[in-house]
Design a protein around this motif. Structure first.
Motif, PDB file in Angstrom:
ATOM      1  N   THR A  29    -114.653  22.622  28.912  1.00 35.96           N
ATOM      2  CA  THR A  29    -114.720  22.516  30.369  1.00 35.96           C
ATOM      3  C   THR A  29    -114.538  23.892  31.003  1.00 35.96           C
ATOM      4  OG1 THR A  29    -112.358  22.006  30.510  1.00 35.96           O
ATOM      5  CG2 THR A  29    -113.867  20.133  30.454  1.00 35.96           C
ATOM      6  N   TRP A  30    -115.088  24.038  32.206  1.00 33.61           N
ATOM      7  CA  TRP A  30    -115.004  25.283  32.956  1.00 33.61           C
ATOM      8  C   TRP A  30    -114.590  24.970  34.376  1.00 33.61           C
ATOM      9  CZ3 TRP A  30    -118.548  24.065  29.311  1.00 33.61           C
ATOM     10  CH2 TRP A  30    -118.729  24.970  28.256  1.00 33.61           C
ATOM     11  N   ILE A  54    -123.109  20.788  31.489  1.00 35.93           N
ATOM     12  CA  ILE A  54    -123.701  22.113  31.305  1.00 35.93           C
ATOM     13  C   ILE A  54    -125.224  22.069  31.338  1.00 35.93           C
ATOM     14  CG2 ILE A  54    -121.723  23.003  30.031  1.00 35.93           C
ATOM     15  CD1 ILE A  54    -123.196  22.394  27.453  1.00 35.93           C
ATOM     16  N   ALA A  78    -127.134  24.483  33.820  1.00 39.20           N
ATOM     17  CA  ALA A  78    -127.037  25.889  33.401  1.00 39.20           C
ATOM     18  C   ALA A  78    -127.963  26.170  32.224  1.00 39.20           C
ATOM     19  CB  ALA A  78    -125.597  26.235  33.043  1.00 39.20           C
ATOM     20  N   LEU A 122    -120.804  30.320  27.674  1.00 41.63           N
ATOM     21  CA  LEU A 122    -122.237  30.099  27.514  1.00 41.63           C
ATOM     22  C   LEU A 122    -122.990  31.360  27.903  1.00 41.63           C
ATOM     23  CD1 LEU A 122    -122.841  26.574  29.096  1.00 41.63           C
ATOM     24  CD2 LEU A 122    -122.930  27.171  26.683  1.00 41.63           C
ATOM     25  N   PHE A 153    -119.690  30.076  33.578  1.00 39.94           N
ATOM     26  CA  PHE A 153    -119.416  29.624  32.216  1.00 39.94           C
ATOM     27  C   PHE A 153    -118.901  30.753  31.323  1.00 39.94           C
ATOM     28  CE2 PHE A 153    -122.289  26.530  34.009  1.00 39.94           C
ATOM     29  CZ  PHE A 153    -121.705  25.337  33.637  1.00 39.94           C
ATOM     30  N   THR A 169    -115.946  21.289  35.574  1.00 37.22           N
ATOM     31  CA  THR A 169    -117.263  20.795  35.201  1.00 37.22           C
ATOM     32  C   THR A 169    -117.354  20.679  33.688  1.00 37.22           C
ATOM     33  OG1 THR A 169    -119.641  21.104  35.350  1.00 37.22           O
ATOM     34  CG2 THR A 169    -118.333  23.101  35.168  1.00 37.22           C
ATOM     35  N   GLN A 185    -123.006  18.084  27.666  1.00 40.68           N
ATOM     36  CA  GLN A 185    -121.652  18.452  27.249  1.00 40.68           C
ATOM     37  C   GLN A 185    -121.683  19.216  25.932  1.00 40.68           C
ATOM     38  OE1 GLN A 185    -119.683  14.596  26.981  1.00 40.68           O
ATOM     39  NE2 GLN A 185    -118.558  15.076  28.841  1.00 40.68           N
TER      40      GLN A 185
END
Length: 107
Positions: A68-69, A79, A82, A38, A49, A76, A21
């Motif tokens: 959050t995305w 992270i 990713a 991101l 992201f 989600t 997170q």
């Protein structure tokens, strides 16, 4: 960014190990918004992201607000996958409106 303005912040590439997170410490005095993106170390957006994939953190004063995305049919906050996909080195791009950003941390 002060409470009346808007702007962008871009971090240097940073190594992130074991995080799931992104938490931010901010003050918006009930009227601001923050979006987070991101990127890999070269500035390429990680799929899912981007700024437009993210939900704004809006109208709050918080020490640990979670970024959050949108992810298909759900949101989600994890992270970790990713970040691992790019070798653990990421940059953050943040768009701030009437927001004071004090800090962020990966947990």
């Amino acid at each position: 960014v002060g409470f009346g303005g808007s702007g962008e912040a871009l971090t240097r590439p940073m190594r992130v190990n074991g995080a799931s997170q992104l938490l931010v410490n901010l003050d918006q005095r009930g009227r601001g918004a923050l979006w987070v993106e991101l990127q890999d170390r070269h500035g390429n957006v990680l799929p899912g992201f981007s700024l437009s994939d993210g939900y704004p953190i809006a109208g709050i004063n918080a020490v640990n607000a979670t970024a959050t995305w949108w992810a298909g049919n759900a949101t989600t906050m994890n992270i970790g996958t990713a970040i691992k996909s790019v070798g653990g080195v990421v940059r953050l791009r943040m768009w701030l409106v009437a927001t004071r950003l004090f800090s962020f941390k990966f947990v």
